[in-house]
Design a protein around this motif. Sequence first.
Motif, PDB file in Angstrom:
ATOM      1  N   GLU A 178      -3.226  22.996 -64.705  1.00  0.00           N
ATOM      2  CA  GLU A 178      -3.739  22.338 -65.909  1.00  0.00           C
ATOM      3  C   GLU A 178      -2.592  21.933 -66.835  1.00  0.00           C
ATOM      4  OE1 GLU A 178      -6.911  21.349 -66.952  1.00  0.00           O
ATOM      5  OE2 GLU A 178      -7.156  21.604 -64.800  1.00  0.00           O
ATOM      6  N   SER A 182      -1.918  18.150 -67.751  1.00  0.00           N
ATOM      7  CA  SER A 182      -2.032  17.831 -69.182  1.00  0.00           C
ATOM      8  C   SER A 182      -0.780  17.111 -69.665  1.00  0.00           C
ATOM      9  CB  SER A 182      -2.264  19.106 -69.993  1.00  0.00           C
ATOM     10  OG  SER A 182      -3.532  19.660 -69.719  1.00  0.00           O
ATOM     11  N   HIS A 207      -8.681  14.318 -64.665  1.00  0.00           N
ATOM     12  CA  HIS A 207      -7.472  13.911 -65.369  1.00  0.00           C
ATOM     13  C   HIS A 207      -7.118  12.428 -65.244  1.00  0.00           C
ATOM     14  CE1 HIS A 207      -6.198  17.965 -66.565  1.00  0.00           C
ATOM     15  NE2 HIS A 207      -6.679  18.364 -65.408  1.00  0.00           N
TER      16      HIS A 207
END
Length: 276
Positions: A178, A182, A207
């Motif tokens: 993540e 990110s 994403h």
Amino acid sequence: MSHGDLCLRLTGVSARLGGHPILHDVTMTVVPGELVALVGPNGAGKTTLLSVMSGDVEPASGRAELDGIDLHRWKVAALARRRAVLPQEQRLAFGFRAVDVVRMGRAPWARRPEEDLDDVVVAESMQRTDVLDLAERSFPTLSGGEKARTSFARVLAQQTSLVLLDEPTAALDIRHQEQVLSEARQLAAEGHAVVAVLHDLTVAAAHADRVCVLAGGRLQADGAPRDVLTPDVLGEVYGHPVDVIDHHGRLVVLPHLIDTRPRSSTEEAACGSARS
């Protein structure tokens, strides 16, 4: 050039490796501000396509252009200031410290005004990828996930408009998956163009702005995750039925389970009756 000036364009690209055809007539464009996920089964041509985008593989036919210039015509140093690549495997065998590996990302900016920022950029990149505490460690002694995050920090330190990531989450635990994605999303939000090869379709759906599905070296679908990651498309491409579920606004892709349990004679008889 600003990030907004960048455009990566592939037109009718076919590619061969070792005399074998890998890509066939691929046409696509990547622009600043988007994270594009390349997905598809093993052997679909995803890594080769990323290598064409980086300029490491020259198309056998068609054109691969960055800012309107054929990628193979770019000078090495100039191209290194425009695009950074995270390879699938981290192959450094020498005992460089982790901080030295990250600093390698600053090499394209040597003897330029940007060189004055090296220390700040390296430290910031290592902080963003959670490897500051590994700075003095020898790179070969790191775990697979630590190597992947250190190499991603090198990519961030390179500060390029185009970022190409080959399976950036493959060796990472959930938290660091993540974190890395990110950061990739943040790069896109800042105006970079980001392309990532991903195997986890649920992660890609969460994403990516766009998903490009490859199969047999051909681009089978290209669009928003909800338009592309459908049971029909994925079932055909992967040769296995899947369910796509909306879970609190996020797509979750689940393959149908294959029942490998030994059947009782009663179950076999029931299946035989159903087939007849």
